[in-house]
Write a protein that holds these residues in place. Sequence first.
Motif, PDB file in Angstrom:
ATOM      1  N   UNK A 144       0.822  -1.208   0.000  1.00 24.76           N
ATOM      2  CA  UNK A 144       0.000   0.000   0.000  1.00 24.76           C
ATOM      3  C   UNK A 144       0.856   1.257   0.000  1.00 24.76           C
ATOM      4  N   UNK A 145       0.188   2.356  -0.275  1.00 20.66           N
ATOM      5  CA  UNK A 145       0.860   3.651  -0.243  1.00 20.66           C
ATOM      6  C   UNK A 145       1.414   3.960   1.143  1.00 20.66           C
ATOM      7  N   UNK A 146       0.783   3.412   2.187  1.00 21.62           N
ATOM      8  CA  UNK A 146       1.263   3.669   3.543  1.00 21.62           C
ATOM      9  C   UNK A 146       2.652   3.071   3.773  1.00 21.62           C
ATOM     10  N   UNK A 147       2.968   1.974   3.078  1.00 19.78           N
ATOM     11  CA  UNK A 147       4.311   1.397   3.201  1.00 19.78           C
ATOM     12  C   UNK A 147       5.356   2.386   2.718  1.00 19.78           C
ATOM     13  N   UNK A 148       5.045   3.122   1.667  1.00 18.47           N
ATOM     14  CA  UNK A 148       5.961   4.147   1.175  1.00 18.47           C
ATOM     15  C   UNK A 148       6.085   5.270   2.204  1.00 18.47           C
ATOM     16  N   UNK A 149       4.968   5.644   2.787  1.00 22.14           N
ATOM     17  CA  UNK A 149       4.963   6.731   3.769  1.00 22.14           C
ATOM     18  C   UNK A 149       5.815   6.379   4.981  1.00 22.14           C
ATOM     19  N   UNK A 150       5.600   5.170   5.548  1.00 20.80           N
ATOM     20  CA  UNK A 150       6.317   4.800   6.766  1.00 20.80           C
ATOM     21  C   UNK A 150       7.813   4.613   6.511  1.00 20.80           C
ATOM     22  N   UNK A 151       8.156   4.084   5.350  1.00 15.94           N
ATOM     23  CA  UNK A 151       9.571   3.829   5.061  1.00 15.94           C
ATOM     24  C   UNK A 151      10.299   5.083   4.595  1.00 15.94           C
ATOM     25  N   UNK A 152       9.541   6.013   4.007  1.00 16.54           N
ATOM     26  CA  UNK A 152      10.173   7.193   3.433  1.00 16.54           C
ATOM     27  C   UNK A 152      10.811   6.931   2.088  1.00 16.54           C
ATOM     28  N   UNK A 153      10.540   5.749   1.530  1.00 21.51           N
ATOM     29  CA  UNK A 153      11.126   5.376   0.241  1.00 21.51           C
ATOM     30  C   UNK A 153      10.184   5.736  -0.895  1.00 21.51           C
ATOM     31  N   UNK A 154      10.763   5.974  -2.064  1.00 23.29           N
ATOM     32  CA  UNK A 154       9.959   6.155  -3.259  1.00 23.29           C
ATOM     33  C   UNK A 154       9.425   4.800  -3.715  1.00 23.29           C
ATOM     34  N   UNK A 155       8.421   4.832  -4.592  1.00 16.42           N
ATOM     35  CA  UNK A 155       7.879   3.587  -5.128  1.00 16.42           C
ATOM     36  C   UNK A 155       8.948   2.820  -5.887  1.00 16.42           C
TER      37      UNK A 155
END
Length: 238
Positions: free
Chosen positions: A91-102
């Motif tokens: 999910x998009x939240x995984x990107x948010x929590x990690x701070x990584x780009x897609x």
Amino acid sequence: MADAGADMSKVKFIQMPNETVWFIDYGPLPLVNVTDNTQSFLDWNYYHKRPVDDAISTKLAQLMGGNTYRMQFGYEGGNFQGDGKENCYTTQRALYWSGWSAEKMAQGLKDYANCQNLHVVKDITNDGTGHIDMFFKLFKEDQVIIGEYPDGIDATNKQNMDDNAEQMEAIALAGGKNMKVHRIVMPGLGLDGNGKVTNTPFTFINSTLINGNNLYPDFSFESWADKRALAKQQWQDA
């Protein structure tokens, strides 16, 4: 387990210290090398404030005589699903929590979990975890269950889930197949002991499929009787 007919000679109980019950988030993802049929573990980089839980995957591999590959960025297993071949989902939240780009996350999951194609979907906005397992269940390479909000419950998340269904239906899989999407009702926010609405979203979809059985969450709220029956029927139809 024995009463249910399980072959207990194939069951081993392992006791070790832990901090929480969220094993799918800190437990291992099994990896299989199909060229020589060897197995290893992917160890998610779990919360730094729960180091005892975070150590369990590596400790299990040591007990079982296998290798562990340690993810290099923060991640939880509840936000990962894969078809065992080349497609993975988060999910998009995984990107948010990690701070990584897609793009960076796609490369990381390719390196560690052989995800050749990473599909990022919208999460439930009012769920604290943002995990994909709250509303998404891949049960075959080309078939997935996605939550569906009835009108009048949560317009924002209804649109998110409808967008996810449209995104999945557009995926072109190997051999020219397309993803078939099934929908299961989302009941909305849960209730407390007095029947008052809480701020926690509930789901019938966060399930475990094992040996032909489906273990999924159910709730005894009297006002949800119709939704419970509908969810059961939708699971059976899928």
